[in-house]
Design a protein around this motif. Structure first.
Motif, PDB file in Angstrom:
ATOM      1  N   ILE A   1       0.872  -1.278  -0.056  1.00 37.71           N
ATOM      2  CA  ILE A   1       0.004  -0.031   0.085  1.00 37.71           C
ATOM      3  C   ILE A   1       0.821   1.175  -0.111  1.00 37.71           C
ATOM      4  CG2 ILE A   1      -2.028  -1.157   1.002  1.00 37.71           C
ATOM      5  CD1 ILE A   1      -1.379   0.265   3.721  1.00 37.71           C
TER       6      ILE A   1
ATOM      7  N   LEU B   1       0.372   8.068  -0.503  1.00 35.97           N
ATOM      8  CA  LEU B   1      -0.607   8.794  -0.098  1.00 35.97           C
ATOM      9  C   LEU B   1      -0.418   9.400   1.075  1.00 35.97           C
ATOM     10  CD1 LEU B   1      -3.925   6.478  -0.642  1.00 35.97           C
ATOM     11  CD2 LEU B   1      -3.059   8.414  -2.060  1.00 35.97           C
TER      12      LEU B   1
ATOM     13  N   GLN C   1      -5.079  12.332   2.434  1.00 35.61           N
ATOM     14  CA  GLN C   1      -5.541  11.422   1.326  1.00 35.61           C
ATOM     15  C   GLN C   1      -6.110  10.091   1.545  1.00 35.61           C
ATOM     16  OE1 GLN C   1      -1.824  11.744  -0.969  1.00 35.61           O
ATOM     17  NE2 GLN C   1      -2.606  13.570  -1.795  1.00 35.61           N
ATOM     18  N   ASP C   2      -5.577   9.525   2.438  1.00 33.52           N
ATOM     19  CA  ASP C   2      -5.901   8.152   3.117  1.00 33.52           C
ATOM     20  C   ASP C   2      -7.183   8.134   3.653  1.00 33.52           C
ATOM     21  OD1 ASP C   2      -5.430   4.963   3.402  1.00 33.52           O
ATOM     22  OD2 ASP C   2      -5.202   5.940   5.434  1.00 33.52           O
TER      23      ASP C   2
ATOM     24  N   TYR D   1      -6.299   0.026  -4.380  1.00 31.61           N
ATOM     25  CA  TYR D   1      -5.828   0.421  -2.976  1.00 31.61           C
ATOM     26  C   TYR D   1      -6.897  -0.007  -1.912  1.00 31.61           C
ATOM     27  CZ  TYR D   1      -4.440   3.321   0.875  1.00 31.61           C
ATOM     28  OH  TYR D   1      -3.953   3.736   1.982  1.00 31.61           O
TER      29      TYR D   1
END
Length: 149
Positions: free
Chosen positions: A30, A35, A39-40, A104
């Motif tokens: 990941i 990110l 953002q995550d 993702y």
């Protein structure tokens, strides 16, 4: 009393930090998405809410629509999200996961299964339930506090 809370919170923070270090090898797949935490979090929110709007995200996160727009632009650039015009309001877009966003989320689900198999399943389910309830209670306290401010 405050010092007792400080002690336990330090232990909790240390445990979270050590956990992150210990599973770093598991999370390498990941990491390729590079990110930021914001953002995550926004991506996770979009994954849980179908046809969400930028205004809804801004309201939920307590940040400006401008800040959300910047994050969404970067996510869209990386095909993490996709936008579709709201047929009832042409000035508004519905936001959903894009091609890379789907990948993702799928990797996160695979990671959960791997962590369950390798680690979580070795801990008593009652302990995991208690930990989850405690986090939910803390979240409720924060929500209640935020409503009064």
């Amino acid at each position: 009393m405050l010092s007792e809370y400080q002690k336990i919170i330090k232990q909790m923070n240390d445990a979270f930090e050590e956990f992150g270090i210990l599973i770093a090898n598991e999370t390498k797949k990941i990491d390729q998405f590079d990110l930021t935490m914001q953002q995550d979090l926004i991506l996770a929110y979009i994954a849980k809410h179908l046809n969400v709007t930028a205004n809804e995200i801004a309201h939920s996160f307590g940040i400006t629509k401008s800040a959300v727009s910047q994050v969404l632009s970067k996510l869209e650039q990386n095909k993490m999200i996709a936008r579709a015009v709201n047929p009832q309001n042409k000035r508004e877009s519905f936001i959903s996961l894009g091609e890379n966003g789907e990948k993702y989320v799928s990797l996160l689900q695979d990671l959960d299964i791997k962590l369950i198999k390798n680690y979580y399943s070795k801990v008593d389910l009652e302990d995991l339930t208690h930990m989850t309830r405690t986090m939910e209670k803390i979240n409720e306290v924060i929500k209640a506090k935020n409503k009064t401010t």
